[in-house]
Design a protein around this motif. Structure first.
Motif, short mmCIF file in Angstrom:
data_model
loop_
_atom_site.label_atom_id
_atom_site.label_comp_id
_atom_site.label_asym_id
_atom_site.label_seq_id
_atom_site.Cartn_x
_atom_site.Cartn_y
_atom_site.Cartn_z
N GLU A 218 0.81 -1.16 -0.03
CA GLU A 218 0.00 -0.02 0.05
C GLU A 218 0.78 1.26 0.12
O GLU A 218 0.38 2.41 -0.65
CB GLU A 218 -1.01 0.06 1.16
CG GLU A 218 -1.93 -0.97 1.05
CD GLU A 218 -3.12 -1.07 1.96
OE1 GLU A 218 -3.51 0.09 2.60
OE2 GLU A 218 -3.64 -1.99 2.27
N PRO A 299 -5.03 -7.01 -9.60
CA PRO A 299 -6.12 -6.41 -8.95
C PRO A 299 -5.98 -5.36 -7.77
O PRO A 299 -6.57 -4.47 -7.67
CB PRO A 299 -7.16 -7.15 -9.16
CG PRO A 299 -6.85 -8.35 -10.18
CD PRO A 299 -5.51 -8.41 -9.81
N THR A 300 -4.97 -6.08 -6.97
CA THR A 300 -4.50 -5.52 -5.60
C THR A 300 -4.10 -4.11 -5.73
O THR A 300 -4.37 -3.39 -4.83
CB THR A 300 -3.60 -6.36 -4.93
OG1 THR A 300 -4.03 -7.68 -4.80
CG2 THR A 300 -3.32 -5.91 -3.63
N THR A 303 -7.05 -1.72 -6.02
CA THR A 303 -7.99 -1.72 -4.66
C THR A 303 -7.11 -0.85 -3.60
O THR A 303 -7.53 0.03 -2.94
CB THR A 303 -7.81 -3.32 -4.09
OG1 THR A 303 -8.69 -3.93 -4.97
CG2 THR A 303 -8.56 -3.35 -2.55
N ASN A 304 -5.52 -1.17 -3.60
CA ASN A 304 -4.95 -0.29 -2.87
C ASN A 304 -4.78 1.05 -3.14
O ASN A 304 -5.02 2.12 -2.36
CB ASN A 304 -3.50 -0.97 -2.80
CG ASN A 304 -3.21 -1.99 -1.96
OD1 ASN A 304 -4.26 -2.65 -1.37
ND2 ASN A 304 -2.24 -2.55 -2.50
N LYS A 306 -7.25 2.76 -4.86
CA LYS A 306 -8.39 3.42 -4.13
C LYS A 306 -8.64 3.63 -2.83
O LYS A 306 -8.96 4.85 -2.31
CB LYS A 306 -9.87 2.32 -4.71
CG LYS A 306 -11.08 2.84 -4.40
CD LYS A 306 -12.25 1.90 -4.75
CE LYS A 306 -13.61 2.61 -4.53
NZ LYS A 306 -13.91 2.98 -3.30
N ARG A 307 -8.02 2.89 -1.92
CA ARG A 307 -7.97 3.32 -0.59
C ARG A 307 -7.07 4.50 -0.47
O ARG A 307 -7.41 5.39 0.18
CB ARG A 307 -7.22 2.17 0.04
CG ARG A 307 -7.86 1.05 0.40
CD ARG A 307 -7.42 0.30 1.52
NE ARG A 307 -8.09 -1.05 1.65
CZ ARG A 307 -7.62 -2.17 1.37
NH1 ARG A 307 -6.41 -2.23 0.49
NH2 ARG A 307 -8.31 -3.35 1.48
N LEU A 337 -9.44 3.73 -13.11
CA LEU A 337 -10.06 4.27 -11.49
C LEU A 337 -10.49 5.77 -11.93
O LEU A 337 -9.54 6.36 -12.00
CB LEU A 337 -9.38 3.62 -10.62
CG LEU A 337 -9.86 3.88 -9.18
CD1 LEU A 337 -11.05 3.06 -8.89
CD2 LEU A 337 -8.86 3.64 -8.12
#
Length: 360
Positions: A218, A299-300, A303-304, A306-307, A337
Motif C-alpha cells: 500500500e 487487481p490488488t 484496490t490499494n 482506491k484506498r 479508476l
C-alpha cells in the motif's frame, strides 16, 4: 554527523496548483524528441540505487546504449523534488504512490509510473507508550506528519480496529521533530518512518501497535516520468529500466561486490552501512522485473490505490475537485479508476516487462 536515510512524507502542493479541467485521457500536446533528461531523487533507502548507478557508470552505460544523456539530480527536500517535477524542472522523479497522486496528478500533470521499486514492509509504524493495542489509541493525541503516508498508515490502523478518524486527535509534527516529541511525557502515541521509527521503538515502554508490514503493497516507492516526454522518447524509459535492474541485481549480491555497492549507497545517503542495511530489511524490493510487472498488473494495486485515493480526497488533497473520481488513474490491461477522460496517473508496466523479457 550521521544523516538519516529518510523518505519525508510531507505533502506540499504547488501554490495555486489545481486539477486542470481541460486534461484528457491522453497527454496534452506532443512532446519533442530529445537527447538529454533530468531525473530527480531524494534520500531514502529504496532510492539509493539511482545515485549509486550514476557514480558507478551504470547510468552512462545505458544512456549511451540509447544515444541519450541522463542526469540523476539530488534534491535535499523530498517534497521540493516532487514539486520541481510537477513544475516541469525534472522529466522524472522518485516518489511514493500517494504523493504521485496528490501532487503531480492532482495538479493536472499527466504522469506515468514506470518502475515499481519497493513497498514499505515495516519502514513505517504506529508507536504508543505502554501496553495495549490499536484500539487503545481511542481518545488519545497522536503526533505525526499530517497529510502524509504516516497519516494514511494511522487511518488504516484505526480502521483495522473499528475506530473512526475522529476517535483520535492528530498533532502535526515534522519528521525532524518526531523523535524528540515522542520523548515528551505529554505524547502518548506517534507515527513515523525509519530511521526515526527505529529510534522511537528502542525507547523504554515503546510499543509498536501497527506497521506497514500489515498493509503490504500500500505504501509504494516509484519512479515516475512525464507521460508526454516518455511517449516522445521511449528510449528514456528503456534506459531507466536497464539502469534500475542492473543496479538492483548488483546490490542484492551476497559477496564482496554487493557489499561494496551497499556500502557506497550508504555513504551517498550520509549514513552508516549498518543503518542502511537495517532499513533494507524493512523495504520489500522488487528486485526481479517480472515480480514488479505482476504486482502492477494485479487487481490488488487498483484496490490499494482506491484506498489511497479515497483517503487523500477526504483530507482535501484534490484541490478544485468535488469528487475522488475527478482524477483518473490507468492500469495495465486498459483498466481505469476514476474519470477515464481525465487520467493523470498511469501505471505503465511496459518497460519493466521489456526488462523481464530480456529485450532492453
Amino acid at each position: 554527523m550521521v544523516i538519516a536515510v529518510t523518505r519525508a512524507g510531507k505533502v506540499a502542493l504547488l501554490a495555486g496548483a489545481l486539477f486542470l479541467a481541460s486534461c484528457s485521457g491522453a497527454p496534452d500536446g506532443p512532446a519533442e524528441p530529445r537527447t538529454e533528461f533530468n531525473i530527480g531523487w531524494s534520500i531514502y533507502a529504496g532510492w539509493m540505487p539511482w545515485p549509486y548507478a550514476q557514480q558507478a557508470g551504470i547510468v552512462k552505460k545505458w544512456a549511451d546504449k540509447y544515444g541519450i544523456k541522463i542526469n540523476v539530480v539530488q534534491v535535499n527536500d523530498y517534497v521540493e523534488s516532487v514539486n520541481q517535477y510537477t513544475a516541469g524542472k525534472f522529466d522524472g522523479v522518485t516518489v511514493t504512490n500517494m504523493d504521485a497522486l496528490t501532487i503531480p496528478a492532482a495538479g493536472g500533470k499527466d504522469t506515468s509510473a514506470i518502475i515499481l521499486g519497493d513497498y514499505s514492509n515495516g519502514n513505517d509504524g504506529v508507536v504508543m507508550k505502554g501496553p495495549g493495542s490499536v484500539s487503545d489509541l481511542k481518545g488519545k493525541q497522536v503526533n505525526l506528519v499530517e497529510l502524509s503516508v504516516s497519516h494514511y498508515l494511522l487511518a488504516r490502523a484505526m480502521g483495522s480496529a473499528g475506530l473512526a478518524p475522529t476517535d483520535v486527535r492528530t498533532i502535526n509534527t515534522s519528521d525532524a521533530d518526531i523523535v524528540g516529541a515522542f520523548t515528551s511525557p505529554d505524547v502518548a502515541a506517534a507515527v513515523a518512518w525509519n530511521p526515526q521509527l527505529s529510534v522511537m521503538k528502542s525507547q523504554p515502554g515503546a510499543n509498536l501497535v501497527f506497521s506497514s508490514a500489515q498493509i503490504p503493497g500500500e505504501i509504494l516507492d516509484l519512479l515516475v516520468v512525464d507521460t508526454a516526454t516518455l511517449k516522445a522518447n521511449p528510449n528514456l524509459g528503456k534506459a531507466l529500466a536497464g539502469i534500475w535492474y542492473e543496479t538492483i541485481a548488483l546490490m542484492q549480491r551476497q559477496d564482496e561486490t554487493g557489499e561494496a555497492a551497499r556500502a557506497a549507497m550508504a555513504k551517498l545517503a550520509g549514513t552508516t552501512q549498518e543503518t542502511f542495511e537495517s532499513q533494507l530489511k524493512t523495504t520489500y524490493l522488487y528486485s526481479e522485473p517480472q515480480a514488479a510487472v505482476e504486482a502492477v498488473s494485479s487487481p490488488t494495486l487498483m484496490t490499494n490505490m482506491k484506498r489511497v485515493r479515497d483517503f487523500s480526497f477526504s483530507k482535501g488533497l484534490f484541490k478544485g475537485t468535488s469528487s475522488a473520481d475527478a482524477i483518473g488513474m490507468a492500469f495495465p490491461g486498459g483498466k481505469t479508476l476514476g474519470d477515464p477522460q481525465r487520467v493523470t496517473l498511469r501505471f505503465d508496466e511496459s518497460f519493466m516487462r521489456l526488462a523481464a523479457d530480456g529485450k532492453l
